[in-house]
Design an enzyme around this catalytic site. Structure first.
Site, PDB file in Angstrom:
ATOM      1  CG  ASP A  65      10.492  24.262 -26.201  1.00 41.59           C
ATOM      2  OD1 ASP A  65      10.124  23.028 -26.106  1.00 41.59           O
ATOM      3  OD2 ASP A  65      11.716  24.440 -26.715  1.00 41.59           O
ATOM      4  N   GLY A  66       9.156  23.141 -23.443  1.00 43.28           N
ATOM      5  CA  GLY A  66       9.571  22.423 -22.242  1.00 43.28           C
ATOM      6  C   GLY A  66       8.435  21.486 -21.807  1.00 43.28           C
ATOM      7  N   GLY A  89       6.845  18.061 -27.801  1.00 39.53           N
ATOM      8  CA  GLY A  89       7.899  17.149 -28.425  1.00 39.53           C
ATOM      9  C   GLY A  89       7.455  15.697 -27.997  1.00 39.53           C
ATOM     10  N   GLY A  96      18.344  22.032 -23.560  1.00 41.18           N
ATOM     11  CA  GLY A  96      19.077  21.130 -24.063  1.00 41.18           C
ATOM     12  C   GLY A  96      18.778  19.640 -24.122  1.00 41.18           C
ATOM     13  CG  PHE A  97      19.529  16.900 -22.675  1.00 42.15           C
ATOM     14  CD1 PHE A  97      20.034  15.798 -23.142  1.00 42.15           C
ATOM     15  CD2 PHE A  97      20.437  17.737 -22.024  1.00 42.15           C
ATOM     16  CE1 PHE A  97      21.238  15.602 -23.392  1.00 42.15           C
ATOM     17  CE2 PHE A  97      21.621  17.596 -22.110  1.00 42.15           C
ATOM     18  CZ  PHE A  97      22.228  16.525 -22.932  1.00 42.15           C
ATOM     19  CG  ASP A 147      14.943  22.848 -29.760  1.00 44.82           C
ATOM     20  OD1 ASP A 147      15.078  23.797 -29.373  1.00 44.82           O
ATOM     21  OD2 ASP A 147      14.157  21.984 -29.647  1.00 44.82           O
ATOM     22  CB  SER A 165       9.927  19.911 -30.460  1.00 46.68           C
ATOM     23  OG  SER A 165      11.534  19.975 -30.331  1.00 46.68           O
ATOM     24  CG  HIS A 173      10.930  25.129 -31.167  1.00 46.46           C
ATOM     25  ND1 HIS A 173      10.766  26.334 -30.969  1.00 46.46           N
ATOM     26  CD2 HIS A 173      11.875  24.647 -30.578  1.00 46.46           C
ATOM     27  CE1 HIS A 173      11.673  26.575 -29.969  1.00 46.46           C
ATOM     28  NE2 HIS A 173      12.276  25.378 -29.660  1.00 46.46           N
ATOM     29  CB  SER A 218       5.663  15.992 -23.050  1.00 46.17           C
ATOM     30  OG  SER A 218       7.004  16.033 -22.285  1.00 46.17           O
ATOM     31  N   GLY A 239      12.223  15.747 -21.864  1.00 45.26           N
ATOM     32  CA  GLY A 239      12.146  14.884 -20.818  1.00 45.26           C
ATOM     33  C   GLY A 239      11.982  15.418 -19.510  1.00 45.26           C
TER      34      GLY A 239
END
Length: 220
Positions: free
Chosen positions: A174-175, A196, A141-142, A34, A7, A32, A198, A144
């Protein structure tokens, strides 16, 4: 073979060229990207002027994720810089087929993104026309946020639905994707794992290659 996808929003934006070099050397072949409009999500990122020179390096497959209302406008805007994939949220339109056709007419591959609280069955009518499905494991959106485990069932349902289709779209997740959450997802099946803060862009010990390798070991 499943892939680790970086990301790019989470990279060090002050040293983006250096970050791209390190990612390429680490074996990353997908990015990726965003794009957020401050309306669909309460955040802003990333403009065509930022992404165009990344695309022009021709070193990466580029997946643009539109977390935006009015996806028609953003498809027109970003298709001009010739990404490989453009993905829009099913929640942002009453006519997903129209957006898919617009993306294909722009010579890009089409993806649909599904937020955690959206039924995955809502995209089943469009599966034959898609090259990619993005399953969000956090709210867009964010970075973490906590991984939402109930999404695993959506991945299972999606895999069942596409199992016998002649053209199987890629499944991207994703996330808050890291070694432990990737292990859980891999039991259900995904092709692209977006990492990302993490798992990659953090202060944990290890090079990008070491972090990517740790992910590859659990997803393949």
């Amino acid at each position: 073979m499943s892939k680790v996808v970086a990301s790019i929003m989470c990279a060090d934006q002050l040293h983006l060229a250096e970050e791209l070099k390190k990612l390429y050397e680490a074996g990353i072949s997908w990015l990726h990207c965003d794009v957020m409009d401050g309306q669909f999500v309460n955040n802003l990122a990333m403009g065509p002027y930022v992404l165009e020179p990344i695309i022009q390096t021709k070193k990466f497959t580029i997946d643009i994720h539109l977390a935006c209302v009015d996806p028609e406008k953003y498809v027109t805007m970003f298709a001009k810089i010739k990404p490989d994939y453009i993905t829009f949220h099913v929640e942002t339109t009453d006519d997903p087929s129209k957006i898919i056709d617009q993306i294909h007419a722009s010579n890009c591959k089409a993806g649909i993104a599904v937020s955690p609280e959206t039924s995955v069955e809502s995209i089943f009518p469009y599966l034959d026309d898609l090259e990619l499905i993005l399953i969000m494991t956090v709210n867009p959106g964010f970075a973490g946020q906590s991984f939402q485990e109930h999404v695993l069932n959506k991945i299972a349902l999606l895999n069942q639905e596409i199992a016998n289709k002649p053209k199987r779209p890629l499944i991207e997740v994703d996330g808050n994707i890291h070694v432990e959450t990737a292990k859980a997802i891999s039991q259900f099946g995904a092709d692209l794992y977006v990492v990302g803060t993490s798992a990659l862009f953090n202060n944990e010990p290890g090079s990008y290659r070491e972090k990517v390798k740790a992910m590859e070991q659990v997803i393949n």
